[in-house]
Design an enzyme around this catalytic site. Structure first.
Site, PDB file in Angstrom:
ATOM      1  N   SER A 284       0.829  -1.223   0.000  1.00  0.00           N
ATOM      2  CA  SER A 284       0.000   0.000   0.000  1.00  0.00           C
ATOM      3  C   SER A 284       0.856   1.262   0.000  1.00  0.00           C
ATOM      4  CB  SER A 284      -0.906   0.020   1.226  1.00  0.00           C
ATOM      5  OG  SER A 284      -1.738  -1.108   1.246  1.00  0.00           O
TER       6      SER A 284
HETATM    7  N1  SAM Z   1      -0.898  -4.855   4.004  1.00  0.00           N
HETATM    8  C1  SAM Z   1      -0.122  -5.145   2.820  1.00  0.00           C
HETATM    9  C2  SAM Z   1       1.280  -4.656   2.934  1.00  0.00           C
HETATM   10  O1  SAM Z   1       1.623  -4.029   3.949  1.00  0.00           O
HETATM   11  O2  SAM Z   1       2.047  -4.926   2.008  1.00  0.00           O
HETATM   12  C3  SAM Z   1      -0.742  -4.606   1.556  1.00  0.00           C
HETATM   13  C4  SAM Z   1      -1.825  -5.420   1.135  1.00  0.00           C
HETATM   14  S1  SAM Z   1      -2.497  -5.342  -0.461  1.00  0.00           S
HETATM   15  C5  SAM Z   1      -3.000  -3.676  -0.676  1.00  0.00           C
HETATM   16  C6  SAM Z   1      -3.999  -6.250  -0.051  1.00  0.00           C
HETATM   17  C7  SAM Z   1      -3.772  -7.692   0.255  1.00  0.00           C
HETATM   18  O3  SAM Z   1      -5.009  -8.263   0.666  1.00  0.00           O
HETATM   19  C8  SAM Z   1      -3.299  -8.512  -0.941  1.00  0.00           C
HETATM   20  O4  SAM Z   1      -2.102  -9.156  -0.630  1.00  0.00           O
HETATM   21  C9  SAM Z   1      -4.441  -9.500  -1.180  1.00  0.00           C
HETATM   22  O5  SAM Z   1      -4.012 -10.748  -1.664  1.00  0.00           O
HETATM   23  C10 SAM Z   1      -5.037  -9.598   0.207  1.00  0.00           C
HETATM   24  N2  SAM Z   1      -6.425 -10.083   0.291  1.00  0.00           N
HETATM   25  C11 SAM Z   1      -7.493  -9.777  -0.492  1.00  0.00           C
HETATM   26  N3  SAM Z   1      -8.597 -10.414  -0.048  1.00  0.00           N
HETATM   27  C12 SAM Z   1      -8.205 -11.146   1.039  1.00  0.00           C
HETATM   28  C13 SAM Z   1      -8.879 -12.027   1.938  1.00  0.00           C
HETATM   29  N4  SAM Z   1     -10.184 -12.300   1.841  1.00  0.00           N
HETATM   30  N5  SAM Z   1      -8.167 -12.589   2.923  1.00  0.00           N
HETATM   31  C14 SAM Z   1      -6.852 -12.339   3.076  1.00  0.00           C
HETATM   32  N6  SAM Z   1      -6.143 -11.523   2.251  1.00  0.00           N
HETATM   33  C15 SAM Z   1      -6.818 -10.940   1.257  1.00  0.00           C
END
Ligand code: SAM
Length: 217
Positions: A64
């Site tokens: 992010s």
């Molecule tokens: N917090 C992360 C970081 O610090 O790098 C950034 C995350 S990215 C914007 C969003 C993440 O949410 C992705 O890796 C995606 O695969 C995950 N995601 C989406 N839906 C999800 C779910 N239902 N359960 C777990 N992870 C999920």
């Protein structure tokens, strides 16, 4: 850990930029000033490691934008020793920020590849967090209740399981909206059956995919 001098100045400039953009929590700024974000991305992206932008981390996902991470962390109001659940481990960056604030960190990621990479990065950089692969829209009931839950992907609605896994006084910070734009929501559990809801500025996240999120395409 050996510091790479190339990144010291850009990281300081990022902290100053976040301060100008309205981030006030000095603990959050200190954490951002410390964590080597460049180590969580491809070397080809190094020139942008400390720009205030989201960057690709593979599997169509992103680390992010630092402002977003800082704003969500500030809203979570983490205290030393708080038990915090993150949904969407991604690169592990948000986990590291939470560890720097003294939280006990749990994080769920749906992509196995990202889970493995984040686990390795956390270990390499000396951070401890409990990670698992799964559908974070269902939370992580085994370790509930949590003092804070932060969702780092955009949700169509607030998943009920997450609300249920908050302790009394616990905060859920979650972006909710359509696929293009989400408003940041903070839901505080004030008693067993009472919740305080606040809605804040718009953000743009990758979608939260899962049983209580967007369907898988
Ligand atoms: N917090 C992360 C970081 O610090 O790098 C950034 C995350 S990215 C914007 C969003 C993440 O949410 C992705 O890796 C995606 O695969 C995950 N995601 C989406 N839906 C999800 C779910 N239902 N359960 C777990 N992870 C999920």
């Amino acid at each position: 850990m050996q510091e790479d001098r190339r990144f010291v100045r850009p990281r300081k400039q990022l902290v100053e930029l976040l301060r100008k953009k309205g981030i006030e929590d000095e603990r959050v700024l200190r954490a951002i000033g410390k964590i080597p974000r460049h180590k969580l991305i491809d070397t080809a992206l190094y020139p942008r490691a400390y720009k205030d932008t989201a960057l690709p981390i593979g599997m169509g996902q992103t680390i992010s934008q630092p402002f977003t991470v800082a704003a969500q962390t500030e809203l979570l109001a983490v205290e030393q020793g708080d038990k915090i659940l993150e949904i969407g481990t991604g690169s592990g960056y948000q986990c590291m920020i939470l560890c720097e604030l003294g939280a006990e960190v749990y994080s769920v990621e749906r992509h196995k590849e990202l889970y493995h990479r984040a686990k390795e990065s956390l270990q390499d950089l000396g951070y401890k967090a409990m990670l698992k692969v799964g559908d974070g829209t269902l939370g992580w009931s085994a370790y509930a209740p949590y003092d804070g839950i932060v969702v780092t992907a955009g949700a169509p609605v607030v998943p009920d399981d997450l609300v249920q896994q908050l302790s009394i006084g616990g905060r859920l910070v979650i972006p909710v909206g359509d696929e293009n734009r989400q408003a940041m929501h903070r839901i505080t559990r004030v008693s067993e059956n009472e919740y305080d809801r606040e809605e804040m500025a718009d953000f743009k996240f990758v979608p939260l995919i899962g049983e209580k999120g967007w369907g898988d395409k």
